[in-house]
Write an enzyme that holds these catalytic residues in place. Structure first.
Site, mmCIF file in Angstrom:
data_model
loop_
_atom_site.group_PDB
_atom_site.id
_atom_site.type_symbol
_atom_site.label_atom_id
_atom_site.label_comp_id
_atom_site.label_asym_id
_atom_site.label_seq_id
_atom_site.Cartn_x
_atom_site.Cartn_y
_atom_site.Cartn_z
ATOM 1 N N ASP A 76 0.871 -1.185 0.000
ATOM 2 C CA ASP A 76 0.000 0.000 0.000
ATOM 3 C C ASP A 76 0.902 1.226 0.000
ATOM 4 O OD1 ASP A 76 -1.991 2.050 0.816
ATOM 5 O OD2 ASP A 76 -3.255 0.310 1.245
ATOM 6 N N ASN A 77 0.517 2.255 -0.753
ATOM 7 C CA ASN A 77 1.321 3.492 -0.704
ATOM 8 C C ASN A 77 0.738 4.493 0.301
ATOM 9 O OD1 ASN A 77 -0.927 4.474 -2.003
ATOM 10 N ND2 ASN A 77 0.141 5.191 -3.836
ATOM 11 N N SER A 116 -16.783 -2.883 -9.414
ATOM 12 C CA SER A 116 -17.822 -2.074 -8.775
ATOM 13 C C SER A 116 -19.110 -2.132 -9.584
ATOM 14 C CB SER A 116 -17.327 -0.625 -8.708
ATOM 15 O OG SER A 116 -18.378 0.228 -8.336
ATOM 16 N N TYR A 171 -14.131 7.049 -13.390
ATOM 17 C CA TYR A 171 -13.866 5.964 -12.425
ATOM 18 C C TYR A 171 -14.452 4.657 -12.950
ATOM 19 C CZ TYR A 171 -14.649 3.025 -8.300
ATOM 20 O OH TYR A 171 -14.709 1.968 -7.429
ATOM 21 N N LYS A 216 -12.661 0.951 -14.139
ATOM 22 C CA LYS A 216 -13.014 -0.373 -13.588
ATOM 23 C C LYS A 216 -13.413 -1.317 -14.722
ATOM 24 C CE LYS A 216 -12.246 0.069 -9.251
ATOM 25 N NZ LYS A 216 -11.248 -0.743 -8.564
ATOM 26 N N LEU A 237 -23.001 8.605 1.146
ATOM 27 C CA LEU A 237 -24.040 8.796 2.158
ATOM 28 C C LEU A 237 -23.623 8.320 3.553
ATOM 29 C CD1 LEU A 237 -26.970 9.569 2.817
ATOM 30 C CD2 LEU A 237 -27.577 7.180 2.394
HETATM 31 P P1 NAD Z 1 -9.606 2.799 0.047
HETATM 32 O O1 NAD Z 1 -9.211 4.052 -0.617
HETATM 33 O O2 NAD Z 1 -9.958 2.822 1.485
HETATM 34 O O3 NAD Z 1 -8.494 1.675 -0.190
HETATM 35 C C1 NAD Z 1 -7.656 1.664 -1.313
HETATM 36 C C2 NAD Z 1 -6.239 1.479 -0.815
HETATM 37 O O4 NAD Z 1 -5.355 1.473 -1.955
HETATM 38 C C3 NAD Z 1 -5.794 2.595 0.111
HETATM 39 O O5 NAD Z 1 -5.171 2.034 1.254
HETATM 40 C C4 NAD Z 1 -4.778 3.373 -0.724
HETATM 41 O O6 NAD Z 1 -3.769 3.981 0.067
HETATM 42 C C5 NAD Z 1 -4.239 2.291 -1.633
HETATM 43 N N1 NAD Z 1 -3.683 2.775 -2.906
HETATM 44 C C6 NAD Z 1 -4.202 3.719 -3.719
HETATM 45 N N2 NAD Z 1 -3.406 3.884 -4.786
HETATM 46 C C7 NAD Z 1 -2.373 3.018 -4.649
HETATM 47 C C8 NAD Z 1 -1.222 2.718 -5.423
HETATM 48 N N3 NAD Z 1 -0.978 3.368 -6.567
HETATM 49 N N4 NAD Z 1 -0.369 1.783 -4.977
HETATM 50 C C9 NAD Z 1 -0.590 1.133 -3.806
HETATM 51 N N5 NAD Z 1 -1.667 1.385 -3.031
HETATM 52 C C10 NAD Z 1 -2.542 2.309 -3.445
HETATM 53 O O7 NAD Z 1 -10.835 2.200 -0.803
HETATM 54 P P2 NAD Z 1 -11.789 0.971 -0.487
HETATM 55 O O8 NAD Z 1 -13.129 1.524 -0.227
HETATM 56 O O9 NAD Z 1 -11.172 0.077 0.484
HETATM 57 O O10 NAD Z 1 -11.826 0.309 -1.932
HETATM 58 C C11 NAD Z 1 -10.977 -0.757 -2.292
HETATM 59 C C12 NAD Z 1 -11.218 -1.111 -3.746
HETATM 60 O O11 NAD Z 1 -12.604 -1.437 -3.927
HETATM 61 C C13 NAD Z 1 -10.911 0.031 -4.717
HETATM 62 O O12 NAD Z 1 -10.314 -0.528 -5.867
HETATM 63 C C14 NAD Z 1 -12.278 0.580 -5.056
HETATM 64 O O13 NAD Z 1 -12.316 1.159 -6.334
HETATM 65 C C15 NAD Z 1 -13.146 -0.658 -4.983
HETATM 66 N N6 NAD Z 1 -14.546 -0.364 -4.677
HETATM 67 C C16 NAD Z 1 -14.848 0.379 -3.573
HETATM 68 C C17 NAD Z 1 -16.179 0.682 -3.301
HETATM 69 C C18 NAD Z 1 -16.538 1.526 -2.109
HETATM 70 O O14 NAD Z 1 -17.619 2.126 -2.103
HETATM 71 N N7 NAD Z 1 -15.717 1.618 -1.063
HETATM 72 C C19 NAD Z 1 -17.192 0.227 -4.134
HETATM 73 C C20 NAD Z 1 -16.852 -0.555 -5.240
HETATM 74 C C21 NAD Z 1 -15.517 -0.836 -5.504
HETATM 75 C C1 UD1 Z 2 -21.234 5.854 -5.203
HETATM 76 C C2 UD1 Z 2 -20.470 6.076 -6.475
HETATM 77 C C3 UD1 Z 2 -20.358 4.769 -7.233
HETATM 78 C C4 UD1 Z 2 -19.766 3.667 -6.353
HETATM 79 C C5 UD1 Z 2 -20.630 3.532 -5.115
HETATM 80 C C6 UD1 Z 2 -20.048 2.445 -4.224
HETATM 81 C C7 UD1 Z 2 -21.076 8.383 -7.022
HETATM 82 C C8 UD1 Z 2 -21.818 9.285 -7.959
HETATM 83 N N1 UD1 Z 2 -21.165 7.080 -7.264
HETATM 84 O O1 UD1 Z 2 -22.498 5.508 -5.565
HETATM 85 O O2 UD1 Z 2 -19.543 4.938 -8.352
HETATM 86 O O3 UD1 Z 2 -19.754 2.446 -7.048
HETATM 87 O O4 UD1 Z 2 -20.655 4.792 -4.436
HETATM 88 O O5 UD1 Z 2 -20.193 2.697 -2.899
HETATM 89 O O6 UD1 Z 2 -20.378 8.825 -6.123
HETATM 90 N N2 UD1 Z 2 -26.814 10.787 -0.953
HETATM 91 C C9 UD1 Z 2 -27.426 11.851 -0.322
HETATM 92 N N3 UD1 Z 2 -26.632 12.740 0.347
HETATM 93 C C10 UD1 Z 2 -25.266 12.614 0.421
HETATM 94 C C11 UD1 Z 2 -24.656 11.528 -0.234
HETATM 95 C C12 UD1 Z 2 -25.461 10.630 -0.915
HETATM 96 O O7 UD1 Z 2 -28.643 11.995 -0.365
HETATM 97 O O8 UD1 Z 2 -24.602 13.460 1.036
HETATM 98 C C13 UD1 Z 2 -27.669 9.807 -1.659
HETATM 99 C C14 UD1 Z 2 -27.343 9.649 -3.113
HETATM 100 O O9 UD1 Z 2 -28.070 10.572 -3.888
HETATM 101 C C15 UD1 Z 2 -27.762 8.183 -3.351
HETATM 102 C C16 UD1 Z 2 -27.471 7.495 -2.009
HETATM 103 O O10 UD1 Z 2 -27.429 8.554 -1.054
HETATM 104 O O11 UD1 Z 2 -29.156 8.116 -3.596
HETATM 105 C C17 UD1 Z 2 -26.157 6.749 -1.980
HETATM 106 O O12 UD1 Z 2 -25.119 7.628 -2.400
HETATM 107 P P1 UD1 Z 2 -23.566 7.245 -2.292
HETATM 108 O O13 UD1 Z 2 -23.252 6.764 -0.937
HETATM 109 O O14 UD1 Z 2 -22.793 8.399 -2.815
HETATM 110 O O15 UD1 Z 2 -23.413 5.976 -3.239
HETATM 111 P P2 UD1 Z 2 -23.795 5.796 -4.795
HETATM 112 O O16 UD1 Z 2 -24.380 7.006 -5.350
HETATM 113 O O17 UD1 Z 2 -24.589 4.550 -4.886
#
Ligand code: NAD
Ligand code: UD1
Length: 356
Positions: free
Chosen positions: A32-33, A131, A155, A159, A210
């Site tokens: 991790d960076n 995602s 984004y 993916k 949210l």
């Molecule tokens: P996060 O940001 O908490 O974790 C990502 C980690 O990757 C962090 O620790 C960050 O420091 C590290 N990182 C970033 N760039 C790097 C690099 N170049 N080299 C090495 N390490 C690096 O995010 P998360 O919520 O834990 O998400 C993890 C994965 O799941 C991500 O790929 C994200 O796109 C995917 N994902 C997340 C969600 C979500 O809502 N959290 C939803 C769908 C998919």
């Molecule tokens: C977001 C990302 C999506 C990602 C997903 C995973 C965006 C536009 N999309 O989606 O790419 O895959 O997270 O977790 O960011 N909301 C409010 N007030 C707020 C924040 C959100 O009302 O302050 C509402 C939004 O309109 C939505 C719901 O809450 O209806 C969920 O929002 P959010 O948590 O941002 O997730 P996604 O929009 O599903």
């Protein structure tokens, strides 16, 4: 016991998955960076799993775009790395619109570099964090894995591109010589925290999503939540999402690894969600009940780029992995609050550093 590499293992989902994998008896090297995380998360993972399991975790500060850093991670493992769980990446939609080159670089070039170094080391088992964002505006609810891949922001494009890269790698092999075992896991909305409240989501700056925003309102870091939209075609006019407890998600990764390691070469594409939708106002009420705090809100217009409803059809994951979510919205809010209330400023909270 399997030797694993976890990229992005200090992040939100990676740290919870590290707990589950260490408790299952695996050896982990985390790369991790710390671009969006803190080594403190890994110190707490060690504290949560106890000293025997903690001894099976090593970490390297490095970047997935650097071959040298990846080589260091492979060299740091006490045994050959058999599989990689690839979380490292950037995940903020708005930021990806503003900085598309950075997103393509980290998410796509980083993944390409990782896959190349894996192949050099004879490591062909990979679980990739995809995602539900790749489905864009879904045509049908619930969303199954046959739904068109049609992302609507940079984004999501990165993916979808990594998913395609992985499919191309698998397709490049003659069937009789196939080696790659890959799972592309399409997460819905990961939320909540480890029930101990010791690790959780620690977003940089003001959260866009949210759940972390609601938690920060409850703990007093913001005055009120803005609810985007009041006229969506949903139960109460607010957006509906499939919120998945991060511990369920972590267990889904273990299940996917188990299947890949047991079954052999294949490409799996699976939705990881609960199959249940909850509106914004349902989340607010559940969080208020769990925390005993009020979450004031105001309702404004819809947020550009939002869909009305995204809910997973999780039946394929149940069939292929024997996995399904076990925790509901109440538990999500309870555990999310345990984390937020004990760590109001995340890992930077006063007195929150681990002693060991
Ligand atoms: P996060 O940001 O908490 O974790 C990502 C980690 O990757 C962090 O620790 C960050 O420091 C590290 N990182 C970033 N760039 C790097 C690099 N170049 N080299 C090495 N390490 C690096 O995010 P998360 O919520 O834990 O998400 C993890 C994965 O799941 C991500 O790929 C994200 O796109 C995917 N994902 C997340 C969600 C979500 O809502 N959290 C939803 C769908 C998919
Ligand atoms: C977001 C990302 C999506 C990602 C997903 C995973 C965006 C536009 N999309 O989606 O790419 O895959 O997270 O977790 O960011 N909301 C409010 N007030 C707020 C924040 C959100 O009302 O302050 C509402 C939004 O309109 C939505 C719901 O809450 O209806 C969920 O929002 P959010 O948590 O941002 O997730 P996604 O929009 O599903």
């Amino acid at each position: 016991m399997t030797q694993l590499l976890i990229t992005g293992g200090a992040g939100f989902i990676g740290s919870h998955t590290a707990v589950v994998l260490l408790e299952a008896g695996h050896n982990l090297v985390v790369l991790d960076n710390f671009d969006n995380s803190s080594p403190e998360a890994l110190r707490r993972v060690m504290e949560l799993v106890g000293s025997e399991a903690a001894g099976r975790l090593r970490w390297i500060e490095g970047d997935i775009r650097s071959r040298a850093d990846l080589q260091r991670a492979f060299a740091a493992a006490p045994a050959p790395i058999e599989a990689v769980v690839h979380f490292a990446g950037l995940k903020a939609v708005g930021e990806s619109v503003a900085e598309p080159l950075r997103y393509w670089d980290v998410n796509l070039s980083g993944s390409r570099c990782l896959v190349a170094v894996m192949a050099e080391h004879g490591c062909h088992t990979l679980v990739f964090s995809s995602s539900c964002t790749i489905y864009g505006f879904p045509e049908q609810i619930p969303i199954n894995e046959m739904a068109p891949v049609a992302p609507i922001n940079p984004y999501g494009h990165t993916k979808a591109a990594v998913e395609q890269l992985l499919a191309d790698v698998v397709a490049s092999e003659a069937p009789e010589l196939a080696r790659w075992r890959i799972a592309r896991l399409r997460y819905f909305n990961p939320v909540g925290a480890h029930p101990s409240g010791r690790i959780g989501e620690d977003p940089l700056g003001t959260p866009n999503n949210l759940f972390p925003f609601v938690s920060q309102v409850a703990v007093g870091r913001h005055e009120r939540l803005t609810v985007y939209g009041r006229d969506w075609p949903t139960v109460d006019g607010t957006g509906v999402r499939d919120y998945i407890h991060v511990m369920d998600l972590a267990e889904g990764h273990k299940a996917a690894l188990d299947v890949l390691l047991a079954e052999g070469p294949q490409l799996l594409s699976l939705n990881l969600g609960s199959g249940q939708g909850h509106s914004v106002l349902e989340v607010v009420r559940a969080f208020e009940a769990a925390s005993g705090r009020s979450v004031p809100y105001e309702q404004l217009d819809r947020r550009p780029g939002d869909a009305a409803i995204t809910v997973a059809d999780p039946s394929l994951a149940a069939e292929r992995l024997g996995w399904r979510t076990r925790r509901g919205l109440e538990e999500i809010c309870r555990d999310g609050w345990a984390w937020q209330s004990a760590n109001p400023d995340g890992y930077d909270s006063p007195g929150s550093q681990s002693s060991g």
